[in-house]
Design a protein around this motif. Structure first.
Motif, short mmCIF file in Angstrom:
data_model
loop_
_atom_site.label_atom_id
_atom_site.label_comp_id
_atom_site.label_asym_id
_atom_site.label_seq_id
_atom_site.Cartn_x
_atom_site.Cartn_y
_atom_site.Cartn_z
N GLU A 1 0.83 -1.21 0.00
CA GLU A 1 0.00 0.00 0.00
C GLU A 1 0.86 1.25 0.00
OE1 GLU A 1 -3.66 2.02 2.58
OE2 GLU A 1 -3.17 -0.12 2.82
N ILE A 2 1.92 1.24 0.79
CA ILE A 2 2.82 2.39 0.82
C ILE A 2 3.51 2.58 -0.52
CG2 ILE A 2 4.91 3.33 1.88
CD1 ILE A 2 4.09 1.88 4.47
N VAL A 3 3.99 1.48 -1.09
CA VAL A 3 4.72 1.54 -2.36
C VAL A 3 3.81 2.04 -3.49
CG1 VAL A 3 5.63 0.04 -4.17
CG2 VAL A 3 6.52 -0.15 -1.85
N LEU A 4 2.59 1.54 -3.55
CA LEU A 4 1.67 1.96 -4.60
C LEU A 4 1.41 3.46 -4.52
CD1 LEU A 4 -0.85 -1.02 -4.48
CD2 LEU A 4 0.60 -0.40 -6.41
N HIS A 5 1.31 3.99 -3.31
CA HIS A 5 1.09 5.43 -3.15
C HIS A 5 2.37 6.22 -3.42
CE1 HIS A 5 -0.86 9.06 -1.88
NE2 HIS A 5 -0.01 9.25 -0.87
N PHE B 1 4.95 9.67 -6.84
CA PHE B 1 5.76 10.87 -6.65
C PHE B 1 7.12 10.72 -7.31
CE2 PHE B 1 3.02 10.40 -2.88
CZ PHE B 1 2.26 11.56 -2.99
N GLU B 2 7.49 11.74 -8.09
CA GLU B 2 8.81 11.77 -8.71
C GLU B 2 9.86 12.32 -7.76
OE1 GLU B 2 9.83 10.81 -11.64
OE2 GLU B 2 7.98 10.40 -12.74
N ILE B 3 9.42 13.10 -6.79
CA ILE B 3 10.33 13.75 -5.85
C ILE B 3 10.13 13.17 -4.46
CG2 ILE B 3 10.43 15.88 -7.19
CD1 ILE B 3 8.42 17.07 -5.21
N PRO B 4 11.11 13.32 -3.58
CA PRO B 4 10.95 12.82 -2.20
C PRO B 4 9.82 13.56 -1.49
CG PRO B 4 13.25 13.35 -2.70
CD PRO B 4 12.45 13.89 -3.82
N VAL B 5 9.15 12.85 -0.59
CA VAL B 5 8.05 13.44 0.16
C VAL B 5 8.27 13.21 1.65
CG1 VAL B 5 6.41 13.14 -1.73
CG2 VAL B 5 6.66 11.33 -0.03
N THR B 6 7.61 14.03 2.45
CA THR B 6 7.73 13.89 3.89
C THR B 6 6.90 12.71 4.37
OG1 THR B 6 5.86 15.33 4.38
CG2 THR B 6 8.03 16.38 4.12
N ARG B 7 7.22 12.27 5.58
CA ARG B 7 6.48 11.17 6.19
C ARG B 7 5.01 11.53 6.35
NH1 ARG B 7 4.41 10.31 10.84
NH2 ARG B 7 4.19 8.20 11.69
N ASP B 8 4.72 12.74 6.84
CA ASP B 8 3.33 13.14 7.06
C ASP B 8 2.55 13.23 5.76
OD1 ASP B 8 3.74 13.28 9.78
OD2 ASP B 8 4.19 15.42 9.78
N TYR B 9 3.19 13.76 4.71
CA TYR B 9 2.51 13.88 3.42
C TYR B 9 2.21 12.51 2.84
CZ TYR B 9 1.37 15.67 -1.22
OH TYR B 9 0.73 15.97 -2.40
N LEU B 10 3.13 11.59 3.03
CA LEU B 10 2.93 10.23 2.53
C LEU B 10 1.81 9.53 3.29
CD1 LEU B 10 3.81 7.76 0.85
CD2 LEU B 10 5.56 7.31 2.57
N LYS B 11 1.76 9.72 4.58
CA LYS B 11 0.81 9.00 5.41
C LYS B 11 -0.62 9.49 5.25
CE LYS B 11 -0.24 7.70 10.16
NZ LYS B 11 -1.66 8.13 9.99
N ILE C 1 16.06 10.59 2.96
CA ILE C 1 16.90 11.72 2.58
C ILE C 1 16.82 12.78 3.67
CG2 ILE C 1 17.32 13.52 0.85
CD1 ILE C 1 15.95 11.63 -1.18
N LYS C 2 17.96 13.12 4.23
CA LYS C 2 18.00 14.13 5.29
C LYS C 2 18.29 15.50 4.67
CE LYS C 2 19.60 10.97 8.90
NZ LYS C 2 20.65 10.70 9.94
N ASN C 3 17.32 16.39 4.76
CA ASN C 3 17.46 17.76 4.28
C ASN C 3 16.99 18.67 5.40
OD1 ASN C 3 17.79 19.98 2.58
ND2 ASN C 3 17.07 18.85 0.81
N ASN C 4 16.34 19.76 5.07
CA ASN C 4 15.72 20.56 6.11
C ASN C 4 14.64 19.74 6.82
OD1 ASN C 4 17.31 22.77 5.46
ND2 ASN C 4 15.84 23.50 3.93
N LYS C 5 14.02 18.84 6.05
CA LYS C 5 13.06 17.89 6.59
C LYS C 5 13.50 16.49 6.19
CE LYS C 5 9.06 21.00 6.37
NZ LYS C 5 7.68 21.19 5.83
N ILE C 6 12.98 15.48 6.90
CA ILE C 6 13.26 14.10 6.53
C ILE C 6 12.31 13.71 5.41
CG2 ILE C 6 13.36 11.71 7.31
CD1 ILE C 6 15.48 13.53 8.51
N LEU C 7 12.87 13.26 4.29
CA LEU C 7 12.09 12.92 3.10
C LEU C 7 12.31 11.46 2.75
CD1 LEU C 7 12.98 16.08 0.96
CD2 LEU C 7 10.96 15.75 2.40
N PHE C 8 11.37 10.88 2.00
CA PHE C 8 11.45 9.49 1.58
C PHE C 8 11.21 9.39 0.08
CE2 PHE C 8 10.31 9.49 6.04
CZ PHE C 8 11.18 8.55 6.56
#
Length: 381
Positions: free
Chosen positions: A314-318, A322-332, A358-365
């Protein structure tokens, strides 16, 4: 003096400067000769028990390395962990095609003489721990005793008195498909205790496990508590890996490597397609602006997808949207998973090296690009 065994003929001159000859396909398969690796004065300073005559090598299931590319830093890391830090349990892990097995075999080839015992086993078709330990004891010229407990005592006695190296490749095959990463199949749960013993019982030997997913025994946050290390390999971004594959337009090779995230296996597969359909013209292939999933890649990626848990799928399908990394909250926020299922699933996907943090200003996946393309084209309802 002549020794015959396992299709190999050994000649050993009993003088101080031994001459060694062999005939046969695999000179590593040696059960008989205590003289073949008699240490020189420098090696006598190592941890090898020179009083024992045991010298057993079995690398018949190890691959033959024809070419080795740009992994010098990782080789030095393995050498440092084993010979300087005396690390007893090491995992080399990463997504398929990153050269894990090649790296470890190269290390073995360079350092074979520094060990009294070297044994390579593949778990492509895994066997019970009981059978594995019996196998290891046979290689070490020991008659296995009647129970697993007694056999483990025999094995750890050897590991304590000899400097041994045991490699277990394809460890991911002893984990349960359809569950979170690193959960052992019932028939292989003894391996979990075995790895725990390797890291907790005092000895001078080393076990290297090679896997496409991280095992839970390797997740120790305190490096000083247990002598374990993890080496995680990503793809290799070097144009040399495309040499002698019949490809043209060398100026575009790095772009092709980047498209397939430096995966040896995927680049080999797509190189064949470029030769057949584009006459080796990499520029023409890239002009299609498509990450092409070959038939061979489809089979491999389908197997990976089928091994995911329901929550991971389910996580992978969602995430594949996205072509770009997304935050945990946005993904969830668009998923119906509970907080526990979401967190466990996201952690498991990272243990499988399908999702990168990916560690940036925010943690991205971010989902692996090749796997993302496969999911988009072949796994949507």
């Amino acid at each position: 003096m002549f020794y015959f065994g396992k299709s190999i003929l050994y000649y050993i001159n009993s003088s101080q400067n031994s001459n060694i000859y062999w005939s046969g396909k695999n000179p590593y398969f040696d059960f008989s000769s205590p003289i073949l690796n008699q240490p020189n004065k420098e090696e006598e300073k190592s941890n090898i028990n020179t009083e024992s005559k045991l010298s057993s090598y079995d690398l018949t299931l190890a691959p033959e390395i024809i070419k080795f590319y740009q992994r010098g830093t990782q080789l030095e890391q393995l050498s440092d962990w084993i010979f300087k830090q005396n690390t007893c349990l090491i995992s080399v892990s990463g997504l398929y095609g990153t050269g894990k097995t090649t790296l470890v075999k190269r290390f073995v080839d360079l350092n074979l003489h520094k060990f009294a015992v070297v044994i390579w086993r593949r778990l492509k078709y895994p066997q019970s721990l009981n059978l594995l330990v019996s196998d290891l004891l046979n290689v070490c010229q020991q008659e296995p005793q009647s129970t697993l407990d007694k056999q483990l005592r025999q094995l750890f006695d050897i590991l304590a008195n000899q400097k041994c190296l045991i490699i277990l490749d394809d460890l991911q095959n002893i984990f349960i498909p359809g569950k979170f990463a690193g959960q052992y199949k019932v028939e292989y749960q003894d391996y979990q205790n075995f790895f725990t013993m390797i890291r907790e019982v005092k000895h001078q030997s080393h076990v290297i496990v090679i896997s496409q997913q991280q095992s839970p025994e390797m997740e120790c946050l305190d490096d000083e508590l247990y002598p374990i290390k993890s080496l995680e390999l990503s793809g290799l971004y070097d144009v040399d890996i495309l040499q002698n594959r019949g490809l043209k337009n060398e100026d575009y090779w790095l772009q092709l490597i980047d498209l397939y995230a430096g995966s040896f296996i995927d680049l080999k597969s797509v190189s064949i397609l470029i030769n057949k359909n584009y006459d080796g013209q990499v520029a023409d292939f890239l002009a299609e602006n498509t990450l092409h999933i070959t038939n061979q890649m489809q089979s491999r990626l389908q197997e990976i997808f089928n091994h995911l848990s329901t929550q991971e799928k389910e996580i992978v399908l969602h995430l594949s949207k996205f072509e770009i990394p997304v935050t945990r909250d946005y993904l969830k926020e668009s998923l119906s998973l509970s907080v526990i299922d979401f967190n466990n699933g996201l952690q498991s996907l990272q243990q499988r090296y399908l999702v990168t943090k990916i560690k940036n200003n925010k943690i991205l996946f971010l989902l692996s690009s090749v796997f993302r393309e496969y999911v988009r084209n072949y796994c949507q309802n």
